[in-house]
Design a protein around this motif. Structure first.
Motif, PDB file in Angstrom:
ATOM      1  N   SER A 151       7.933   4.731   4.736  1.00 48.66           N
ATOM      2  CA  SER A 151       7.101   4.657   3.812  1.00 48.66           C
ATOM      3  C   SER A 151       7.664   4.609   2.335  1.00 48.66           C
ATOM      4  O   SER A 151       8.748   4.984   2.313  1.00 48.66           O
ATOM      5  CB  SER A 151       5.932   5.821   4.009  1.00 48.66           C
ATOM      6  N   ASN A 152       7.047   3.766   1.398  1.00 49.56           N
ATOM      7  CA  ASN A 152       7.411   3.942  -0.190  1.00 49.56           C
ATOM      8  C   ASN A 152       6.175   4.172  -0.729  1.00 49.56           C
ATOM      9  O   ASN A 152       5.055   3.935  -0.427  1.00 49.56           O
ATOM     10  CB  ASN A 152       8.078   2.596  -0.130  1.00 49.56           C
ATOM     11  N   HIS A 153       6.682   4.717  -2.056  1.00 45.27           N
ATOM     12  CA  HIS A 153       5.554   5.056  -2.931  1.00 45.27           C
ATOM     13  C   HIS A 153       5.749   4.647  -4.155  1.00 45.27           C
ATOM     14  O   HIS A 153       7.116   4.508  -4.797  1.00 45.27           O
ATOM     15  CB  HIS A 153       5.863   6.641  -3.066  1.00 45.27           C
ATOM     16  N   GLN A 154       4.841   4.229  -4.892  1.00 43.14           N
ATOM     17  CA  GLN A 154       4.954   3.426  -6.156  1.00 43.14           C
ATOM     18  C   GLN A 154       3.823   4.147  -7.159  1.00 43.14           C
ATOM     19  O   GLN A 154       2.626   4.003  -6.905  1.00 43.14           O
ATOM     20  CB  GLN A 154       4.525   1.923  -6.170  1.00 43.14           C
TER      21      GLN A 154
ATOM     22  N   ASN B 112       7.049  -5.077  -0.568  1.00 38.51           N
ATOM     23  CA  ASN B 112       6.896  -3.372  -0.977  1.00 38.51           C
ATOM     24  C   ASN B 112       5.851  -3.223  -1.982  1.00 38.51           C
ATOM     25  O   ASN B 112       5.347  -4.280  -2.446  1.00 38.51           O
ATOM     26  CB  ASN B 112       8.128  -3.053  -1.147  1.00 38.51           C
ATOM     27  N   GLY B 113       5.604  -2.022  -2.052  1.00 38.28           N
ATOM     28  CA  GLY B 113       4.469  -1.686  -3.285  1.00 38.28           C
ATOM     29  C   GLY B 113       5.040  -2.224  -4.389  1.00 38.28           C
ATOM     30  O   GLY B 113       3.930  -2.673  -5.090  1.00 38.28           O
ATOM     31  N   TYR B 114       6.052  -2.085  -4.970  1.00 41.13           N
ATOM     32  CA  TYR B 114       6.450  -2.967  -6.208  1.00 41.13           C
ATOM     33  C   TYR B 114       6.249  -4.618  -6.370  1.00 41.13           C
ATOM     34  O   TYR B 114       5.463  -4.642  -7.270  1.00 41.13           O
ATOM     35  CB  TYR B 114       8.077  -2.358  -6.516  1.00 41.13           C
TER      36      TYR B 114
ATOM     37  N   LEU C  82       5.095   1.591   6.644  1.00 41.37           N
ATOM     38  CA  LEU C  82       5.706   0.367   7.275  1.00 41.37           C
ATOM     39  C   LEU C  82       5.824   0.694   8.777  1.00 41.37           C
ATOM     40  O   LEU C  82       6.376   2.044   9.054  1.00 41.37           O
ATOM     41  CB  LEU C  82       7.047  -0.019   6.664  1.00 41.37           C
ATOM     42  N   LEU C  83       5.413  -0.120   9.830  1.00 41.91           N
ATOM     43  CA  LEU C  83       5.564   0.247  11.214  1.00 41.91           C
ATOM     44  C   LEU C  83       6.935   0.317  11.804  1.00 41.91           C
ATOM     45  O   LEU C  83       7.603  -0.357  11.295  1.00 41.91           O
ATOM     46  CB  LEU C  83       4.663  -1.123  11.920  1.00 41.91           C
TER      47      LEU C  83
ATOM     48  N   GLY D 110      -0.038  -8.806   6.220  1.00 40.35           N
ATOM     49  CA  GLY D 110      -0.611  -8.659   7.539  1.00 40.35           C
ATOM     50  C   GLY D 110      -0.706  -7.376   8.047  1.00 40.35           C
ATOM     51  O   GLY D 110      -1.156  -6.460   7.567  1.00 40.35           O
ATOM     52  N   GLU D 111      -0.462  -7.140   9.334  1.00 40.96           N
ATOM     53  CA  GLU D 111      -0.719  -5.903  10.017  1.00 40.96           C
ATOM     54  C   GLU D 111       0.851  -5.017   9.955  1.00 40.96           C
ATOM     55  O   GLU D 111       0.992  -4.028  10.675  1.00 40.96           O
ATOM     56  CB  GLU D 111      -1.140  -6.156  11.470  1.00 40.96           C
ATOM     57  N   ALA D 112       1.727  -5.924   9.329  1.00 38.81           N
ATOM     58  CA  ALA D 112       3.088  -5.109   9.443  1.00 38.81           C
ATOM     59  C   ALA D 112       3.285  -3.725   8.514  1.00 38.81           C
ATOM     60  O   ALA D 112       4.054  -2.953   8.682  1.00 38.81           O
ATOM     61  CB  ALA D 112       4.180  -6.045   8.992  1.00 38.81           C
ATOM     62  N   ALA D 113       2.366  -3.802   7.508  1.00 31.66           N
ATOM     63  CA  ALA D 113       2.326  -2.459   6.714  1.00 31.66           C
ATOM     64  C   ALA D 113       0.810  -2.130   6.330  1.00 31.66           C
ATOM     65  O   ALA D 113       0.320  -3.150   6.141  1.00 31.66           O
ATOM     66  CB  ALA D 113       3.157  -2.815   5.525  1.00 31.66           C
TER      67      ALA D 113
END
Length: 321
Positions: free
Chosen positions: A4-7, A94-96, A76-77, A48-51
């Motif tokens: 996971s990533n956070h923004q 990614n989120g950014y 992220l899977l 799509g369904e990747a994240a």
């Protein structure tokens, strides 16, 4: 397992009505939900369904205007973990990157495109590799990342963005902003509301091909009313074509006579596009190079026989032994 990533970012509304740093929850709640819907839909459109992506409220509030801290958390899977160490590392936004494509960061993205369009609906959109050309008219176009166009066409993204901006329609609320690391990265004013209307997503053509060729066209039916198209035949098919040649249109206004069967030598532009799930074909006569009289068919009778010519008809020579 998941990565996971956070923004983290801070959104705020400003204006005379918020001088005491209080905002009606009936304005705030729909806007916050719309931010979550906007970023979630943008993530799904791009990944799509990747994240998956969720937006959370942080406990801290900042003084000043009315603002609130949010965190966009993207999961992220685990099975796509390997792409981050290989050539596919850019396959996931990614989120950014998602916030950049939306336009919360960088003054571009979807918000930047809508600001430049100013409520206008594009004539057509052409994709050239990873860049899309948005044609506002035949002479004006805007180039953007192709992912921005994916968001532009996404109904959930567009309606959510419209709801995010909607508090600016309230008297006394004049600005919507996004702050990251104590820096204002987006500021939208209340006089820009019309630019974010979601209705402009309708009937935007996705161009498949655009070609101009030299052609001979035979007129089948015509009208001299402004804006109407002529019905023509190119030897293969009959179709309607609009006329954009100003010099030719002047000849029409001056009284030059045209009729069924007349032939035009033209530069013909033909555009094939997809709009609203339908395949469209548009023909435009860009320039008329020559106007000819109807084609003449050759007479089946022989008219060039001389005095020594054999009699017409069929026969058999007989001889008596």
């Amino acid at each position: 397992m998941e990565m996971s990533n956070h923004q983290q970012f801070h959104v705020l509304f400003d204006g005379p009505a918020l001088i005491e740093h209080r905002m009606d929850v009936r304005d705030l709640a729909p806007a916050l939900i719309a931010i979550a819907d906007l970023l979630t839909a943008a993530n799904h459109e791009l990944n799509g369904e990747a994240a998956s992506l969720r937006v959370h409220v942080n406990a801290s509030f900042k003084a000043g205007s009315f603002g609130i801290d949010l965190v966009a958390t993207q999961h992220l899977l685990s099975q796509i973990r390997s792409i981050f160490s290989g050539s596919g590392a850019t396959a996931i936004s990614n989120g950014y990157a998602i916030m950049t494509m939306v336009g919360f960061i960088g003054s571009g993205g979807l918000i930047g495109l809508l600001r430049r369009l100013k409520g206008r609906r594009p004539v057509r959109i052409e994709q050239k590799g990873e860049v899309s050309a948005v044609h506002v008219s035949e002479t004006e176009s805007i180039e953007v990342d192709f992912r921005v166009i994916k968001l532009y066409r996404n109904k959930i993204v567009r309606t959510s963005l419209e709801k995010v901006i909607s508090p600016l329609a309230r008297e006394g609320i004049t600005d919507f902003g996004v702050v990251m690391r104590d820096k204002v990265v987006l500021d939208v004013h209340d006089d820009e509301i019309a630019s974010f209307s979601a209705c402009t997503t309708e009937a935007v053509a996705d161009v498949v091909s655009d070609t101009t060729t030299h052609k001979l066209l035979q007129i089948e039916s015509l009208t001299f009313k402004d804006g109407n198209r002529w019905r023509v035949h190119d030897g293969l098919a009959t179709f309607c074509a609009s006329i954009e040649d100003p010099a030719f249109l002047k000849k029409i206004d001056a009284g030059e006579r045209f009729g069924k069967g007349d032939v035009l030598v033209v530069d013909l532009r033909q555009v094939q596009s997809i709009s609203g799930g339908r395949l469209n074909h548009e023909s435009t006569i860009v320039k008329v190079l020559e106007h000819r009289q109807p084609l003449q068919q050759a007479s089946p009778e022989r008219t060039d026989a001389g005095p020594d010519a054999e009699p017409a008809g069929t026969g058999v020579d007989l001889a008596i032994a």
